[in-house]
Write an enzyme that holds these catalytic residues in place. Sequence first.
Site, mmCIF file in Angstrom:
data_model
loop_
_atom_site.group_PDB
_atom_site.id
_atom_site.type_symbol
_atom_site.label_atom_id
_atom_site.label_comp_id
_atom_site.label_asym_id
_atom_site.label_seq_id
_atom_site.Cartn_x
_atom_site.Cartn_y
_atom_site.Cartn_z
ATOM 1 N N SER A 417 -32.956 27.155 -28.390
ATOM 2 C CA SER A 417 -33.061 25.837 -27.781
ATOM 3 C C SER A 417 -33.540 24.785 -28.775
ATOM 4 C CB SER A 417 -33.975 25.886 -26.555
ATOM 5 O OG SER A 417 -35.084 26.694 -26.774
ATOM 6 N N HIS A 438 -26.534 27.180 -25.495
ATOM 7 C CA HIS A 438 -27.882 26.963 -24.976
ATOM 8 C C HIS A 438 -27.839 26.881 -23.452
ATOM 9 C CE1 HIS A 438 -31.579 24.162 -24.552
ATOM 10 N NE2 HIS A 438 -31.892 25.422 -24.355
ATOM 11 N N GLU A 450 -25.343 23.697 -23.083
ATOM 12 C CA GLU A 450 -25.178 22.896 -24.305
ATOM 13 C C GLU A 450 -24.475 23.795 -25.312
ATOM 14 O OE1 GLU A 450 -28.582 19.555 -25.322
ATOM 15 O OE2 GLU A 450 -29.163 21.633 -25.427
ATOM 16 N N ASN A 488 -33.535 18.837 -25.158
ATOM 17 C CA ASN A 488 -34.927 19.069 -25.560
ATOM 18 C C ASN A 488 -35.417 18.031 -26.562
ATOM 19 O OD1 ASN A 488 -35.342 21.191 -23.867
ATOM 20 N ND2 ASN A 488 -34.877 22.769 -25.373
#
Length: 686
Positions: A417, A438, A450, A488
């Site tokens: 991540s 991800h 992702e 993130n």
Amino acid sequence: MSAESNTANRPGAIVTSEIRDGVMTIVTDSPPVNALSAQVRAGLLAALRDAEADPAVKGAVIACAGRTFFAGADITEFGRVMAEPTLPQLAGAIEACAKPVVAAIHGTALGGGLELALACHYRIAVPSARLGLPEVKLGLLPGAGGTQRLPRLTGMETALGMIAKGDPVEASEALHCGLVDRLAGEDGLIADAVGFTAEVAALRPLPRASERAVDCDPAVFAAFREANARRFRGFEAPNAIVDLLEASADRPFGEGIAMESRAFEALLAGTQSAAQRHLFFAERAAAKIRDVPPDMPQRTIARVGVIGAGTMGGGIAMAFLSAGFPVTLVDASEEALRKAAATIGGMVDASAAKGRMTGEQARAAMQRLMPTLDFASLADADLIVEAAYEDMTVKKEIFARLDRIARPGAILATNTSFLDIDIIAASISRPADVVGMHFFSPAHVMKLLEVVRGARTAKDVLATVMTLAKRIGKIAVVARVCHGFIGNRMLVPRQIHAEALLMDGATPSQIDAVHVAFGMPMGPFQMADLAGLDIGWHRDPNRIETLRDAFAAQGRWGQKTGAGFYDYDDKRRPHASPVAEALIARFRASSGHVERAISEEEIVVRTLYTMVDEAARILEEGIAQRAGDIDVVWTQGYGWPAYRGGPMFWADTIGLPTIVAGLEKYGLPVAPLLRETAARDGRFNR
Ligand code: CAA
């Protein structure tokens, strides 16, 4: 005997008709999904008028060519003046027709498409058809009589679920609840519909949904609102829908239709529907990669391997198993494998209990799971997803082993991540096969994926993973490599500023309350407590350099220890914590910060505008392909409220000059792209 109608069959016409045995079959062919555009509506009305006028015609069938019955109004026409006949006018004309009109349904009859079918006197469907009114997902409601006709046919309970939640029904259920009158053979829909029309041609009066009464207990509405309060929080459309269904039960049809039309127009003109329609198209646009042609040859993926039997690995395995893939799950710990298999078994059973798979499918899914300690059994996998510990050394070691055993051409994916997948790729002999996948936790539930494109990831690898994502029910968004990718990375400024606000005098609950009122499922501190405040902690209780260190040193690690920024009761409900606030006050004083009153506006600017600023940098650097992709990541992966359309759509809505002014007011940096776009009064989403 067969004859052609005279008006509808011009060369290239989208709507054509044919008369056979006294029944006119009106067929629309408007790819890809037979949306009810102005041209389609005009063609249908013309054909219907022909059927009415022709004494040789005793009834009509409305059907579609291609993959589906009408999938709804043409969403691209919304916001423009609706050309006549409008959908409500067309539905009214169909229902008023003096000859029986039968809807012949295959694929998905959705939105305006189903409303048109509801206006028909009868409906026949193939067993594989699905019928639904998903307008609520676009921030709208059925605007062509659906809220008034559906409850009259199916009863209120089904209508509430189908319209206010947007849940579709299968053909068999539709038959059971009175929504369709008959099931056709899977391959003989038109012939069966024509036969059915001939059968009912002489029956009078014609069954018109609008003439039926609704029978329901008035208490059902309040109970429904209460049961779904959490789900509907902040959304305008569901409550408007329940109001209209209530009206269908106690007002004449004509009055209900007039109310529906007003409510539809109001929602259509509002920001929420614009936001949700934006997301509909953004989710589809996200699948398109600018420099990868749609017909790019793809690799075959038949067998999947997953490395790591923790929560993520188990969820990823479950996502592939549910979609029918055999999955080899590898871990170094027998105990972890045993636990993961038990958890997956539980998830499969829960899916079966909810009717998402049959008992047989559940058994088959478990048979496809192969937990093993033997890394070499990944040798025949076409895709291997590494979901091990988030540490570069660990990942590099795993990829080195994969390099030795994976078959040539296998796709090697990492679920990291944050980490740099280019470093992982460069450490093996086949960097073009490496890609990031991800997933978001719980991986079998969350729709976002992702897809991280490394500098050397092959285009066919990307194309294959995007297609695969759709097969396992995910919405994929491509991100380039950077720390935290799209989602993130945007969390970072939010958390930094949220903690800085604590130093200036705010409390965790004050900041979280602003986020929850905004529509997020939880605020930054509730999220931090959920993730665990010990993550990344150096484990030395005497070394207090950050606020996090202060919390971790006290054993306040968040939900898992029952205390973090909040205190938690035995039901894991957060309560404002005097202990946490005292800890914050001590750290504030010791680090020389001065407490002052913090306004809601300051919280919004420092924790939400700063996310927009980071998103602008992500766009500027080419980490995301387009603004809409960022909106999809945050609505699908982090609970950003769909009715605000994602961070970029939200910024466009409030105006980029306002965002810039807010950031400047608090002395915060402004991304060049944000500043330039604001200066020309532009928008991120065009
Ligand atoms: N209007 C315009 N375009 C539409 C559309 C619609 N109603 N439905 C789908 N499309 C387009 C998509 O944007 C996509 O275009 P691109 O290929 O350019 O990206 C293309 O059709 C294919 O769509 P999908 O990729 O979604 O194809 P799929 O096979 O995965 O799914 C579907 C097909 C189930 C029909 C899905 O497209 C869908 O759910 N469509 C929307 C259905 C809907 O919400 N209908 C209600 C409309 S509102 C309404 O009808 C209001 C009213 O009552 C007056």
